[in-house]
Each structure stands twice: as structure tokens, then as C-alpha cells.
Write an enzyme that holds these catalytic residues in place. Structure first.
Site, short mmCIF file in Angstrom:
data_model
loop_
_atom_site.label_atom_id
_atom_site.label_comp_id
_atom_site.label_asym_id
_atom_site.label_seq_id
_atom_site.Cartn_x
_atom_site.Cartn_y
_atom_site.Cartn_z
N LYS A 85 44.11 33.07 23.18
CA LYS A 85 44.23 34.05 24.08
C LYS A 85 44.79 33.71 25.27
CE LYS A 85 40.50 36.39 21.98
NZ LYS A 85 39.06 36.78 21.63
N GLN A 112 33.40 35.75 24.85
CA GLN A 112 33.49 35.55 23.39
C GLN A 112 32.25 35.73 22.36
OE1 GLN A 112 36.73 35.20 21.86
NE2 GLN A 112 35.73 35.15 19.96
N ASP A 143 37.78 44.25 26.36
CA ASP A 143 37.63 44.09 25.22
C ASP A 143 36.85 45.62 24.43
OD1 ASP A 143 37.60 42.21 23.19
OD2 ASP A 143 35.43 41.03 23.70
#
Ligand code: NAD
Length: 316
Positions: free
Chosen positions: A61, A105, A128
Site C-alpha cells: 500500500k 490494518q 477503508d
């Protein structure tokens, strides 16, 4: 592959890697234009603990952000980090003007409540798309929120392959909050590349095959290797395989290989389009994360009265 006696082409592979590459290239152009106005989209990823798979995702990422000219930072915290300490990091990133997107995460260590962390992220930086505000906006069709990256990537794949969704029977297998449910929210909307008749199946569904056999589009997100087989789909179906599963394989150097939820070899010949695993949905997740971060930067800039050219959650 062209089936005899029919015009319908079968067995076409959806090249997620190439489509993700195009999106990333388009974003790099957008990022360069934003830079002229003094805006550099910034993504912060927080990684708690030392799970090797998570570390690989996080590194890719950050790399993708930098490659597109964005600002990417990774905050690595030890597994024993307290929930309070993690919340303080989130609060600091919420207040940081150089950061437009925040991603924590998952999975987090057991002593930390994921829900509390997700709710602490400023919804305007929740790239997200897991904050309840963004989940709600997606469901009610408000387009100024963020859709979760994996289902958004699936919709983008369908759009870029020209797979019409309007009026189609779409069967989603799996109802998780990160894939199945937001996938349903996206495809059921009164919008372009949506307007589908959506069925969501899960582990309590009786006779899964009865549902998947009548589907024009099947999206599998179960984590069950090879769950969807050729006898469970109709000829010409579009198959999107979200699954990423490790199966033991002594023939491979690592002792395992990655497969999806679809029995690719048997399903491909009867499908009009199918995603492979890997190189199908996977690369799209990062591309959509970047896209969400660029949108976050433009929306935040617009709210501050700065120039903005990329505010809608448009696709393709
Ligand atoms: P999850 O474990 O949270 O949910 C799995 C879902 O599948 C559940 O809703 C369950 O009810 C359903 N299910 C399980 N067995 C079933 C069966 N036999 N019949 C019908 N439904 C069944 O999983 P998740 O987080 O949604 O992930 C699903 C898969 O997608 C995993 O392989 C994961 O690694 C992968 N994934 C890939 C990406 C990507 O970027 N490509 C992103 C997220 C998840």
C-alpha cells in the site's frame, strides 16, 4: 473460446492486474494536477503487531502511494500496544492536515476492540469505508462517503469490462462487513453499474447451488477454496472470485499456493467472464484504496474552499 452455435464468447479472463494498473496511472495524473494546487494526498496506515501477511499488504500500500506521487506513511506499533495508545495515534492522524486517508490494518490483536478504533477514525478520512457513517451513506445511496475498497474494486472491474449489471440477477456468496454486505449495498443502488437484483447467500443458505445457478453474476467471498464449481453456474455467467486462500501444495517452492473460492478450471469454460486468483480482485483493492485517498484529499480541500475536480464517487 467461442461456444459452438452461439454468439456468446466464453472463458474470458478479467485481468485485474491490468485494470488496477490503468486506475493507478489515471490516479497519478490526478495527483500531479492536485500537486499544482498544493495538495498532496496522504495515506497513513497503522500496523499493530508483526503478522507477516499484514506486513506485506501494508508495504505494498505504501509503495503504491509513493509511486503515484502521494504521501504514504506507515506507523508500525508493537503487538502489546494498548487500545488507548492506538486511539491516540488515530486522533493525531485525524488532526494531521498532511493525512487525508487513515487505514488501520486488520486484524488487530485480541485485546483491542476493532469497532472502537474504526469509530475513532474521522469519517472524512475513513478510506477503508468501515466507519458506520460511511456504511450508512453507502446503504442509503449518498455518494459523498467511502465504499470499502474490495467491493468497490469488484464494481469497477464489472464496469471496465462492460458487464451490464442493471436488471441482472446477482448472487453474492458471503455476507461479511468488508465484502459481502457492502457489495450488496453497491449493486442494489439506483445507479450506473448497479440496479441489480441482489441475493446474498451465507453459511446458513439452504441449497446454495439453486441460487448461484440462476445468477447472471456470481461474486464469491467466502474463504472456502473451490466452493463454486461448474455445476453450480449457468452458461455465460460472470464470475468474480474475491477469495484468497492458501492451500498446501508440495509442488510449490513455498509449500502452498493461493487459490480463490471458485474452482477456476471447471468454471472458466462455462463463464463469459471470470477473475483469476491471484491477479483478479486482489490488485483492485489497493487501487481503490488510492482512489479513495485521492477523493478524500479533494473533498477535504473542497470543504476548505480550495480547488476540487474529483469529488464524486464515480466509477470507470
Ligand atoms: P469472512 O470469513 O468474514 O466471511 C465469509 C462469509 O462466507 C461468511 O459470511 C459466511 O457465512 C460465508 N460462507 C462460508 N462458508 C460458506 C458456504 N459453504 N456457503 C455459503 N456461504 C459461506 O470472510 P471475508 O473477510 O469476507 O473474506 C472472504 C474471502 O475473501 C477470504 O478468502 C478473504 O481472504 C478474501 N478477501 C479478499 C480480499 C481482496 O482484496 N481480494 C479482500 C478481503 C477478503
Amino acid at each position: 473460446m467461442r461456444a459452438e452455435g452461439t454468439e456468446q464468447e466464453l472463458g474470458r479472463i478479467i485481468d485485474g492486474q491490468a485494470i488496477a494498473r490503468s486506475i493507478r496511472d489515471e490516479l497519478a495524473v490526478e495527483v500531479a494536477a492536485l500537486a499544482e494546487g498544493g495538495i498532496v494526498p496522504g495515506l497513513a496506515v497503522i500496523l499493530v503487531g508483526d503478522d507477516p501477511a499484514s506486513a506485506v499488504y501494508v508495504a505494498s500500500k505504501e509503495r503504491a502511494c509513493r509511486e503515484a506521487g502521494m504521501h504514504g506513511v506507515t506507523i508500525k506499533l508493537p503487538a502489546e500496544t494498548t487500545q488507548q495508545a492506538l486511539l491516540e495515534h488515530v486522533h493525531a492522524l485525524n488532526a494531521d492536515p498532511a493525512i487525508h486517508g487513515i487505514l488501520v490494518q486488520m486484524p488487530l490483536p485480541r485485546h483491542i476492540q476493532s469497532d472502537a478504533i474504526i469509530r475513532a477514525i474521522d469519517p472524512r478520512k475513513d478510506v477503508d469505508g468501515f466507519h458506520p457513517i460511511n456504511v450508512g451513506k453507502l446503504l442509503i445511496g449518498e455518494r459523498d462517503g467511502f465504499a470499502p475498497c474490495t467491493p468497490a474494486g469488484v464494481q469497477e472491474l464489472l464496469a471496465r469490462c462492460g458487464v451490464e449489471t442493471a436488471g441482472k440477477e446477482c448472487v453474492i456468496v458471503g455476507r461479511s462487513n468488508i465484502v459481502g454486505k457492502p457489495m450488496m449495498s453497491l449493486l442494489v443502488q439506483d445507479a450506473r453499474w448497479a440496479n441489480a437484483t441482489v441475493t446474498v447467500c451465507h453459511r446458513h443458505t439452504k441449497d446454495l447451488a439453486a441460487h448461484t445457478r440462476r445468477a447472471d453474476i456470481v461474486i464469491a467471498a467466502t474463504g472456502r477454496p473451490g466452493l463454486l464449481t461448474a455445476d453450480m453456474v449457468k452458461r455465460g455467467v460472470v464470475v468474480i472470485d474475491v477469495g484468497i486462500n492458501r492451500v498446501e501444495d508440495a509442488a510449490h517452492a513455498k509449500g502452498y499456493r493461493i487459490v480463490g473460492d471458485v474452482d477456476f478450471e471447471s468454471v472458466r469454460p462455462v463463464a463469459s467472464w471470470i477473475t483469476p486468483v491471484p491477479k483478479g480482485v486482489g490488485p483492485m483493492t489497493i487501487a481503490m484504496l488510492m482512489k479513495n485517498t485521492v477523493r478524500a484529499a479533494t473533498l477535504i480541500a473542497a470543504a476548505r474552499g480550495e480547488t476540487c475536480s474529483f469529488a464524486g464517487r464515480g466509477i470507470a
